[in-house]
Enzyme design. Structure first.
Site, PDB file in Angstrom:
ATOM      1  N   HIS A 287      -7.071  27.807 -19.092  1.00  0.00           N
ATOM      2  CA  HIS A 287      -6.714  29.078 -18.447  1.00  0.00           C
ATOM      3  C   HIS A 287      -7.728  30.173 -18.730  1.00  0.00           C
ATOM      4  CE1 HIS A 287      -2.266  27.635 -18.210  1.00  0.00           C
ATOM      5  NE2 HIS A 287      -3.028  27.083 -17.294  1.00  0.00           N
TER       6      HIS A 287
ATOM      7  N   CYS B 115     -24.081  43.402  -8.456  1.00  0.00           N
ATOM      8  CA  CYS B 115     -23.585  43.707  -7.099  1.00  0.00           C
ATOM      9  C   CYS B 115     -22.698  44.927  -7.065  1.00  0.00           C
ATOM     10  CB  CYS B 115     -22.818  42.486  -6.545  1.00  0.00           C
ATOM     11  SG  CYS B 115     -21.180  42.282  -7.275  1.00  0.00           S
TER      12      CYS B 115
ATOM     13  N   CYS C 254     -17.710  39.220 -12.959  1.00  0.00           N
ATOM     14  CA  CYS C 254     -17.611  40.081 -11.779  1.00  0.00           C
ATOM     15  C   CYS C 254     -16.635  39.472 -10.777  1.00  0.00           C
ATOM     16  CB  CYS C 254     -18.978  40.227 -11.127  1.00  0.00           C
ATOM     17  SG  CYS C 254     -18.889  41.165  -9.581  1.00  0.00           S
TER      18      CYS C 254
HETATM   19  N1  APR Z   1       5.066  27.257 -33.320  1.00  0.00           N
HETATM   20  C1  APR Z   1       5.194  26.360 -32.305  1.00  0.00           C
HETATM   21  N2  APR Z   1       5.759  26.653 -31.115  1.00  0.00           N
HETATM   22  C2  APR Z   1       6.217  27.912 -30.955  1.00  0.00           C
HETATM   23  C3  APR Z   1       6.132  28.903 -31.959  1.00  0.00           C
HETATM   24  C4  APR Z   1       5.521  28.525 -33.184  1.00  0.00           C
HETATM   25  N3  APR Z   1       5.406  29.404 -34.188  1.00  0.00           N
HETATM   26  N4  APR Z   1       6.684  30.060 -31.474  1.00  0.00           N
HETATM   27  C5  APR Z   1       7.092  29.788 -30.207  1.00  0.00           C
HETATM   28  N5  APR Z   1       6.828  28.503 -29.907  1.00  0.00           N
HETATM   29  C6  APR Z   1       7.062  27.798 -28.646  1.00  0.00           C
HETATM   30  C7  APR Z   1       8.214  28.314 -27.815  1.00  0.00           C
HETATM   31  O1  APR Z   1       9.420  27.628 -28.168  1.00  0.00           O
HETATM   32  C8  APR Z   1       7.744  27.943 -26.391  1.00  0.00           C
HETATM   33  O2  APR Z   1       8.192  26.640 -26.063  1.00  0.00           O
HETATM   34  O3  APR Z   1       5.897  28.017 -27.864  1.00  0.00           O
HETATM   35  C9  APR Z   1       6.226  27.948 -26.487  1.00  0.00           C
HETATM   36  C10 APR Z   1       5.565  29.125 -25.782  1.00  0.00           C
HETATM   37  O4  APR Z   1       5.829  28.979 -24.403  1.00  0.00           O
HETATM   38  P1  APR Z   1       5.199  30.039 -23.395  1.00  0.00           P
HETATM   39  O5  APR Z   1       5.399  31.409 -23.917  1.00  0.00           O
HETATM   40  O6  APR Z   1       5.693  29.673 -22.026  1.00  0.00           O
HETATM   41  O7  APR Z   1       3.623  29.777 -23.488  1.00  0.00           O
HETATM   42  P2  APR Z   1       2.789  28.636 -22.777  1.00  0.00           P
HETATM   43  O8  APR Z   1       3.564  27.361 -22.677  1.00  0.00           O
HETATM   44  O9  APR Z   1       1.470  28.583 -23.444  1.00  0.00           O
HETATM   45  O10 APR Z   1       2.586  29.247 -21.291  1.00  0.00           O
HETATM   46  C11 APR Z   1       1.741  28.538 -20.409  1.00  0.00           C
HETATM   47  O11 APR Z   1       1.900  30.393 -18.862  1.00  0.00           O
HETATM   48  O12 APR Z   1       1.859  32.650 -18.340  1.00  0.00           O
HETATM   49  C12 APR Z   1       1.116  31.485 -18.380  1.00  0.00           C
HETATM   50  O13 APR Z   1      -1.210  31.448 -18.529  1.00  0.00           O
HETATM   51  C13 APR Z   1      -0.063  31.617 -19.304  1.00  0.00           C
HETATM   52  O14 APR Z   1      -1.164  29.873 -20.580  1.00  0.00           O
HETATM   53  C14 APR Z   1       0.099  30.467 -20.289  1.00  0.00           C
HETATM   54  C15 APR Z   1       1.013  29.523 -19.541  1.00  0.00           C
END
Ligand code: APR
Length: 252
Positions: A119, A156, A127
């Site tokens: 990502h 640009c 740009c």
């Molecule tokens: N250790 C492990 N897991 C954790 C911890 C921790 N300390 N704290 C939270 N989590 C878990 C949560 O339970 C959840 O399942 O991490 C996960 C975070 O999920 P999201 O917030 O949805 O993040 P992510 O899965 O990386 O999102 C994917 O969504 O918005 C887009 O581009 C953004 O890369 C991101 C993508």
């Protein structure tokens, strides 16, 4: 503890390991996740108003200011014991490929050599017009929610945009291809701190399982990836990963 033992045994004999990480990987460093209730960024901000090309076209100052605030926050925090454990896996497994959805640089600062950023990165502005890479400007401690006018491209004159992948945008082709290739080749895939809700990134553990890898999930909460995980370790990255590495490669 049997599950940790089973996961450690699989990790210790793996020839190729893929470590697939999401925002939970950096949570214990102080970087907010996106979907955790109350603290998640998308619980506090409207993703459509900040993380889409249209949002940037409609209000570049709001979007640039928000991403500059996030980058300044990343610059102020440090890798956690989970990031360091991932770097330790790279030192011990014959081959390790780190694939991250995160746009921070905490894997790199913990010693991971070449994480694949599906990502993009907070440290790769470019740009919006000609895509020329732009320098990362020293953050002047942007405040949360403060608008900042994005700089202009030296070539640009177009607006400089964050180097992250927004909703509705394609992932970098080379990154996705490398991640899928690694998923088809690995013996173990560790999926850490991701809700498994955002595609195509969330397909990576599914591809690994389809090609016969043992998928091990590290997450305090259940996720859709429970379906493909052979082992789910219900805990946080900074507590489970050091224990997993110690069990897989006991120091004499
Ligand atoms: N250790 C492990 N897991 C954790 C911890 C921790 N300390 N704290 C939270 N989590 C878990 C949560 O339970 C959840 O399942 O991490 C996960 C975070 O999920 P999201 O917030 O949805 O993040 P992510 O899965 O990386 O999102 C994917 O969504 O918005 C887009 O581009 C953004 O890369 C991101 C993508």
């Amino acid at each position: 503890m049997d599950e940790l033992h089973d996961a450690a045994a699989a990790l210790a004999k793996a020839r190729t390991v893929v470590v697939f990480t999401g925002a939970g990987m950096s949570a214990e460093s102080g970087v907010p996740t996106f979907r955790d209730a109350l603290t998640g960024l998308w619980a506090r901000y409207d993703a459509q108003a900040l993380a889409t090309p249209q949002a940037f076209a409609d209000d570049p100052d709001l979007v640039w200011g928000w991403y500059e605030w996030r980058r300044s926050l990343i610059e102020r925090v440090h890798p956690n014991l989970g990031h360091e454990a991932v770097a330790a896996i790279e030192d011990r497994a014959p081959r390790t490929v780190v694939v991250t959805q995160n746009v921070d640089d905490l894997h790199e600062r913990a010693g991971s050599r070449a994480p694949i950023h599906l990502h993009g990165s907070s440290f790769a502005p470019r740009c919006a017009g000609c895509s020329r890479p732009a320098p990362v400007t020293a953050s002047r401690e942007p405040e949360e929610g403060r608008r900042l006018a994005p700089p202009r491209c030296g070539d640009c004159g177009g607006l400089i945009r964050p180097g992250v992948v927004w909703f509705g945008e394609a992932l970098p082709g080379d990154a996705l291809e490398a991640a899928v290739q690694a998923a088809t080749e690995c013996d173990v895939l560790l999926t850490i701190g991701t809700s498994g809700l955002v595609h195509p990134a969330a397909e990576i553990p599914v591809v690994a399982a389809r090609f016969g890898a043992t998928v091990i999930q590290v997450n305090p909460q259940p996720t859709p990836l429970d379906e493909v995980a052979a082992i789910s370790l219900h805990g946080t990255a900074a507590t489970v990963l050091p224990a997993l590495v110690a069990a897989a490669w006991p120091t004499p």
